[in-house]
Design an enzyme around this catalytic site. Sequence first.
Site, short mmCIF file in Angstrom:
data_model
loop_
_atom_site.label_atom_id
_atom_site.label_comp_id
_atom_site.label_asym_id
_atom_site.label_seq_id
_atom_site.Cartn_x
_atom_site.Cartn_y
_atom_site.Cartn_z
N SER A 297 0.81 -1.16 -0.01
CA SER A 297 0.16 0.03 -0.01
C SER A 297 0.66 1.20 -0.02
O SER A 297 1.70 1.58 -0.82
CB SER A 297 -0.99 -0.16 1.10
OG SER A 297 -1.87 0.89 1.24
N ASP A 308 11.11 5.69 -9.54
CA ASP A 308 10.59 6.09 -10.77
C ASP A 308 11.21 7.52 -10.94
O ASP A 308 11.48 7.87 -12.34
CB ASP A 308 9.09 6.36 -11.29
CG ASP A 308 8.64 4.76 -11.43
OD1 ASP A 308 9.18 3.85 -11.26
OD2 ASP A 308 7.34 4.81 -11.81
N LYS A 322 -0.44 -4.48 -3.08
CA LYS A 322 -1.87 -4.00 -2.56
C LYS A 322 -1.98 -2.41 -2.66
O LYS A 322 -1.50 -1.77 -1.90
CB LYS A 322 -1.80 -4.53 -1.14
CG LYS A 322 -2.98 -3.63 -0.55
CD LYS A 322 -4.33 -4.00 -1.27
CE LYS A 322 -5.71 -3.61 -0.56
NZ LYS A 322 -5.90 -2.00 -0.83
#
Length: 447
Positions: A297, A308, A322
Amino acid sequence: MKSKKLNRFAVLAAVLFFMGTLFPYAYAAADSSLKQLRTFVDVLEFVKENYVEKTDTDKLISGAIKGMVNELDDFSQYLDPKDYKDLKNDTRGDFGGLGIRLQKIDGFITVVTPMPGTPAFKLGVMPGDRILFVDDKDLAGMKLDEAVELMRGPVGSKVKITLSRKDEKSGDYKKLPDFNFKRERIVPEVVYHRMLPGKVGYLYMVDFSGHSTEEVKKALADLQKQGMTSLVLDLRFNPGGLLTGAVDISKLFLGPDQMIVYTQGRKQEYYQEFKTSSKGEYLDVPMAVLVNQGSASASEIVSGALQDNGRAFVAGQRTFGKASVQQVLPLSGGAGLRLTIAKYYTPSGRLIQRDYRDKSKADEGGILPDVEIIVPAEEEAKVFMQYNDIVYTPGKAAPVMEFKAKDPVLDRAVEILTGKVTLESAKETSQKEAEERKAKQEAKDNK
């Protein structure tokens, strides 16, 4: 026969009406699905009239709805009136406790340690004390979670606890005068930090709760005062928590106008971007993020955003996967529906959510580390159990935490941050090890 046809028609009408209430678009799809609905009604009627025991139609329909929603994914859920009421109480309630870590030892609910600053610590509850009664209710034979539930209650409410304490001379447990507590909101430690050799700051987050960001800022400020030149953010075994916490933590390390995460669903209204607005306070600190299969999460949002954006390298194991958005809708009759409406994507467009029902997609979803290091879960657990081993005793100074368990993931991250190993060579080693594991697994499967 006529009455049976009318009965079947009535049930079909009721089901159509209920589905129309549940889903606004059910009527539009009713024509194409009429055959399946008729089959459903036929089965329902046959069960009602022929099942070996008398049935409850409402329960049968409720079970059918649960089955339908469970077919969607592992997170959508039909909530019957009781479950929906419990959910609202959990999210809206203001519960407090006493501040005690407990364990069941020799059949007794036993205090491991009172947490500093909590009601239990202030009133002198000691490690090793046995809890015998809660508001005169005997805990003998009671499960640990049941005992904990008895001690929880609204903030400000009172509770009486009966304890026994071991006598140092005789070794016998003696009953103490009752303790009368006033429950408080317990804020557990969710951030641990320390300085590692080479001026590498280490910050471990337990979860992303309401006060996590504040605690992280305090920890970073303290590490900076100690001369931190690089940072390890440890999110292993962190199950996540609040989206706002993930976004706020990410902002501390990113530059202005950088994407953190975005959500996307079937409807345009469910597309939402979360970006930074200004330069983060710790933008220039070299950084590593540690993750494992227990990272989920919010942990995946933070690690994906920093990875990224080229802000940090990620080390450890592929994360849990998740990251979906659920909306809770109230239904007629006091029931509710928790429905997945969107999923989270990293800045580069990677879907974080993993499809656990399709075994062919086992290598998709989650956050794949730049430097993958496979460590058995039981070995990693030892690293974090050290935080639970510390015992606080009222009237005595807090003991110094010792870290003796081996931690190859942290060791490799520190080597990279201090220049002993280059990130490129660590990636190459990681890739070779991954190829070797894959070859071994394929050979095993082909036997």
